[in-house]
Design a protein around this motif. Structure first.
Motif, PDB file in Angstrom:
ATOM      1  N   THR A 116       0.832  -1.204   0.000  1.00  0.00           N
ATOM      2  CA  THR A 116       0.000   0.000   0.000  1.00  0.00           C
ATOM      3  C   THR A 116       0.867   1.255   0.000  1.00  0.00           C
ATOM      4  OG1 THR A 116      -1.821  -1.136   1.108  1.00  0.00           O
ATOM      5  CG2 THR A 116      -1.766   1.259   1.297  1.00  0.00           C
ATOM      6  N   PHE A 117       1.936   1.239   0.787  1.00  0.00           N
ATOM      7  CA  PHE A 117       2.861   2.381   0.806  1.00  0.00           C
ATOM      8  C   PHE A 117       3.501   2.605  -0.558  1.00  0.00           C
ATOM      9  CE2 PHE A 117       7.510   3.022   0.824  1.00  0.00           C
ATOM     10  CZ  PHE A 117       7.528   4.405   1.011  1.00  0.00           C
ATOM     11  N   LEU A 118       4.036   1.551  -1.164  1.00  0.00           N
ATOM     12  CA  LEU A 118       4.738   1.709  -2.441  1.00  0.00           C
ATOM     13  C   LEU A 118       3.810   2.262  -3.528  1.00  0.00           C
ATOM     14  CD1 LEU A 118       6.842  -1.591  -2.544  1.00  0.00           C
ATOM     15  CD2 LEU A 118       7.737   0.736  -2.308  1.00  0.00           C
ATOM     16  N   CYS A 119       2.608   1.708  -3.599  1.00  0.00           N
ATOM     17  CA  CYS A 119       1.671   2.160  -4.628  1.00  0.00           C
ATOM     18  C   CYS A 119       1.180   3.582  -4.346  1.00  0.00           C
ATOM     19  CB  CYS A 119       0.495   1.198  -4.727  1.00  0.00           C
ATOM     20  SG  CYS A 119       0.922  -0.421  -5.401  1.00  0.00           S
ATOM     21  N   THR A 120       0.934   3.892  -3.090  1.00  0.00           N
ATOM     22  CA  THR A 120       0.505   5.251  -2.731  1.00  0.00           C
ATOM     23  C   THR A 120       1.591   6.257  -3.077  1.00  0.00           C
ATOM     24  OG1 THR A 120      -0.936   4.455  -0.969  1.00  0.00           O
ATOM     25  CG2 THR A 120      -0.180   6.742  -0.808  1.00  0.00           C
ATOM     26  N   ARG A 121       2.823   5.929  -2.767  1.00  0.00           N
ATOM     27  CA  ARG A 121       3.941   6.833  -3.068  1.00  0.00           C
ATOM     28  C   ARG A 121       4.005   7.162  -4.556  1.00  0.00           C
ATOM     29  NH1 ARG A 121       9.889   4.507  -2.431  1.00  0.00           N
ATOM     30  NH2 ARG A 121       9.244   3.588  -4.423  1.00  0.00           N
ATOM     31  N   GLU A 122       3.909   6.122  -5.394  1.00  0.00           N
ATOM     32  CA  GLU A 122       4.016   6.344  -6.832  1.00  0.00           C
ATOM     33  C   GLU A 122       2.801   7.097  -7.367  1.00  0.00           C
ATOM     34  OE1 GLU A 122       6.914   5.850  -8.366  1.00  0.00           O
ATOM     35  OE2 GLU A 122       7.449   5.312  -6.303  1.00  0.00           O
ATOM     36  N   ALA A 123       1.619   6.795  -6.851  1.00  0.00           N
ATOM     37  CA  ALA A 123       0.417   7.506  -7.299  1.00  0.00           C
ATOM     38  C   ALA A 123       0.508   8.983  -6.953  1.00  0.00           C
ATOM     39  CB  ALA A 123      -0.823   6.883  -6.666  1.00  0.00           C
ATOM     40  N   VAL A 124       0.944   9.292  -5.736  1.00  0.00           N
ATOM     41  CA  VAL A 124       1.049  10.694  -5.316  1.00  0.00           C
ATOM     42  C   VAL A 124       2.050  11.435  -6.198  1.00  0.00           C
ATOM     43  CG1 VAL A 124       1.843  12.203  -3.451  1.00  0.00           C
ATOM     44  CG2 VAL A 124       0.239  10.344  -2.958  1.00  0.00           C
ATOM     45  N   ARG A 125       3.157  10.791  -6.525  1.00  0.00           N
ATOM     46  CA  ARG A 125       4.144  11.431  -7.409  1.00  0.00           C
ATOM     47  C   ARG A 125       3.510  11.810  -8.742  1.00  0.00           C
ATOM     48  NH1 ARG A 125       9.364   7.392  -6.323  1.00  0.00           N
ATOM     49  NH2 ARG A 125      10.216   8.571  -4.553  1.00  0.00           N
ATOM     50  N   ILE A 126       2.716  10.900  -9.299  1.00  0.00           N
ATOM     51  CA  ILE A 126       2.062  11.175 -10.583  1.00  0.00           C
ATOM     52  C   ILE A 126       0.986  12.241 -10.417  1.00  0.00           C
ATOM     53  CG2 ILE A 126       0.573  10.180 -12.372  1.00  0.00           C
ATOM     54  CD1 ILE A 126       2.117   7.523 -11.914  1.00  0.00           C
ATOM     55  N   PHE A 127       0.163  12.124  -9.391  1.00  0.00           N
ATOM     56  CA  PHE A 127      -0.919  13.083  -9.169  1.00  0.00           C
ATOM     57  C   PHE A 127      -0.387  14.510  -9.057  1.00  0.00           C
ATOM     58  CE2 PHE A 127      -3.651   9.663  -6.830  1.00  0.00           C
ATOM     59  CZ  PHE A 127      -4.058   9.140  -8.051  1.00  0.00           C
ATOM     60  N   LEU A 171      -4.768  13.925   4.360  1.00  0.00           N
ATOM     61  CA  LEU A 171      -4.279  15.197   4.898  1.00  0.00           C
ATOM     62  C   LEU A 171      -3.190  15.798   4.015  1.00  0.00           C
ATOM     63  CD1 LEU A 171      -4.013  17.367   7.113  1.00  0.00           C
ATOM     64  CD2 LEU A 171      -2.471  15.794   8.317  1.00  0.00           C
ATOM     65  N   ASP A 172      -2.177  14.995   3.700  1.00  0.00           N
ATOM     66  CA  ASP A 172      -1.038  15.504   2.936  1.00  0.00           C
ATOM     67  C   ASP A 172      -1.403  15.817   1.490  1.00  0.00           C
ATOM     68  OD1 ASP A 172       0.424  15.107   5.239  1.00  0.00           O
ATOM     69  OD2 ASP A 172       1.331  13.223   4.578  1.00  0.00           O
ATOM     70  N   GLY A 173      -2.439  15.169   0.984  1.00  0.00           N
ATOM     71  CA  GLY A 173      -2.827  15.413  -0.400  1.00  0.00           C
ATOM     72  C   GLY A 173      -3.742  16.593  -0.589  1.00  0.00           C
ATOM     73  N   ARG A 174      -4.245  17.142   0.504  1.00  0.00           N
ATOM     74  CA  ARG A 174      -5.286  18.177   0.452  1.00  0.00           C
ATOM     75  C   ARG A 174      -4.891  19.352  -0.436  1.00  0.00           C
ATOM     76  NH1 ARG A 174      -6.793  19.964   6.306  1.00  0.00           N
ATOM     77  NH2 ARG A 174      -7.569  17.823   6.473  1.00  0.00           N
ATOM     78  N   ALA A 175      -3.660  19.790  -0.334  1.00  0.00           N
ATOM     79  CA  ALA A 175      -3.219  20.973  -1.078  1.00  0.00           C
ATOM     80  C   ALA A 175      -2.953  20.679  -2.557  1.00  0.00           C
ATOM     81  CB  ALA A 175      -1.950  21.538  -0.439  1.00  0.00           C
ATOM     82  N   PHE A 176      -3.008  19.397  -2.929  1.00  0.00           N
ATOM     83  CA  PHE A 176      -2.667  19.015  -4.301  1.00  0.00           C
ATOM     84  C   PHE A 176      -3.839  18.354  -5.039  1.00  0.00           C
ATOM     85  CE2 PHE A 176       1.081  18.888  -1.586  1.00  0.00           C
ATOM     86  CZ  PHE A 176       1.945  19.745  -2.273  1.00  0.00           C
ATOM     87  N   ASN A 177      -5.045  18.526  -4.504  1.00  0.00           N
ATOM     88  CA  ASN A 177      -6.243  17.942  -5.115  1.00  0.00           C
ATOM     89  C   ASN A 177      -6.194  16.415  -5.114  1.00  0.00           C
ATOM     90  OD1 ASN A 177      -8.731  18.896  -5.963  1.00  0.00           O
ATOM     91  ND2 ASN A 177      -8.237  18.698  -8.133  1.00  0.00           N
ATOM     92  N   ILE A 178      -5.559  15.868  -4.071  1.00  0.00           N
ATOM     93  CA  ILE A 178      -5.461  14.417  -3.900  1.00  0.00           C
ATOM     94  C   ILE A 178      -6.326  14.024  -2.711  1.00  0.00           C
ATOM     95  CG2 ILE A 178      -3.929  12.486  -3.351  1.00  0.00           C
ATOM     96  CD1 ILE A 178      -1.638  14.205  -4.580  1.00  0.00           C
ATOM     97  N   THR A 179      -7.180  13.056  -2.912  1.00  0.00           N
ATOM     98  CA  THR A 179      -8.049  12.598  -1.838  1.00  0.00           C
ATOM     99  C   THR A 179      -7.878  11.107  -1.628  1.00  0.00           C
ATOM    100  OG1 THR A 179     -10.333  12.556  -1.026  1.00  0.00           O
ATOM    101  CG2 THR A 179     -10.011  12.226  -3.377  1.00  0.00           C
ATOM    102  N   CYS A 180      -8.281  10.621  -0.460  1.00  0.00           N
ATOM    103  CA  CYS A 180      -8.061   9.212  -0.119  1.00  0.00           C
ATOM    104  C   CYS A 180      -9.246   8.673   0.668  1.00  0.00           C
ATOM    105  CB  CYS A 180      -6.774   9.065   0.691  1.00  0.00           C
ATOM    106  SG  CYS A 180      -6.245   7.338   0.903  1.00  0.00           S
ATOM    107  N   THR A 181      -9.637   7.460   0.328  1.00  0.00           N
ATOM    108  CA  THR A 181     -10.766   6.765   0.942  1.00  0.00           C
ATOM    109  C   THR A 181     -10.310   5.401   1.438  1.00  0.00           C
ATOM    110  OG1 THR A 181     -12.370   7.803  -0.544  1.00  0.00           O
ATOM    111  CG2 THR A 181     -13.038   5.734   0.487  1.00  0.00           C
ATOM    112  N   GLN A 182     -10.856   4.960   2.555  1.00  0.00           N
ATOM    113  CA  GLN A 182     -10.687   3.568   2.968  1.00  0.00           C
ATOM    114  C   GLN A 182     -12.043   2.876   2.919  1.00  0.00           C
ATOM    115  OE1 GLN A 182      -7.822   2.329   5.871  1.00  0.00           O
ATOM    116  NE2 GLN A 182      -9.370   1.183   7.001  1.00  0.00           N
TER     117      GLN A 182
END
Length: 249
Positions: A116-127, A171-182
């Motif tokens: 989950t960490f690895l995929c989230t990291r790469e997605a955030v970089r692209i986003f 939280l960290d994605g808020r300023a970059f139009n990135i959102t997260c759901t569980q």
């Protein structure tokens, strides 16, 4: 096509991942699917509405090189990324902690948390780097992110950790139009389904538990994916009505 939405789904060879791939494909999404079993991935692709908009990548979410390959191939083929569904996961037998091997514990952590960490990291970089900026991440949590089953310390620990990662990402994605759901799923009919004789409950009984069709999870995730990025569904519980969760036995 410029308005094409693109999603990555891990653990897409069966169960929740397959159901979500079918639902997103029906909604017109292009999708990249990752799993370890090429034959089962192909089965998922064949069930999708438009197989020409389905990319298959064979790999393991716990291996950094496989995750890097998944994200680079997705962007190369489709040009951007709009959603990641961190679905790949594993569990272990109900064993007391004193009888749980380090190998078992580390295997569950590697897939459920490191993946989950690895995929989230790469997605955030692209986003952050693409235009328009932003995207959505959906993590496959669990009822066990809140209430454990007996003798489930590896799985329960990872799902509690994924909940923390979900909140941190939101939280960290808020300023970059990135959102997260569980999405917290209880007893969908998948390979992690409780056995017919039931699972050990907190009161010592072994009780068969109610289940439900995973297609409803796929449809729910497709709905969340359709929301604009200024809307966040932080956590979403979907479970069999008759399963023990509220006041687990």
């Amino acid at each position: 096509m410029p308005d094409q939405k693109v999603a990555i789904i891990t653990g897409a060879s069966s169960g929740i991942g397959r159901a979500t791939a079918i639902s997103l494909s029906k909604a017109g999404w292009a999708i990249a699917l990752l799993a370890r079993r090429a034959d089962k991935l192909q089965e998922t692709k064949d069930l999708c509405d438009n197989p020409s908009k389905v990319l298959l990548v064979v790999g393991d979410v716990s291996k950094e090189e496989d995750v890097l390959k998944l994200f680079s191939q997705t962007v190369d083929k489709f040009g951007r990324l709009d959603m990641l569904f961190n679905n790949a996961g594993t569990a272990s037998a109900q064993v007391p902690i004193e009888d749980t091997s380090l190998e078992t514990f580390q295997r569950v952590i590697s897939v459920n948390l490191v993946g989950t960490f690895l995929c989230t990291r790469e997605a955030v970089r692209i986003f952050k780097s693409q235009s328009p900026q932003g995207g959505r991440i959906v993590n496959n949590g669990s009822i066990s992110a809140y209430t454990p089953r007996p003798h489930s310390s590896p799985y329960t620990s990872t799902k509690h950790a994924v909940l923390g990662m979900t909140k941190s990402t939101a939280l960290d994605g808020r300023a970059f139009n990135i959102t997260c759901t569980q999405v917290d799923i209880g007893n969908a009919q998948t390979s992690l389904l409780p056995p017919p004789h039931g699972l050990l409950q907190g009161d010592g009984r072994r009780v068969p538990e109610a289940t439900f069709d995973p297609k409803h999870v796929g449809e729910a995730i497709a709905h969340i994916a359709s929301l604009p990025l200024d809307v966040t569904v932080l956590t979403f519980n979907i479970m069999a009505t008759g399963m023990p969760f509220v006041g687990r036995g």
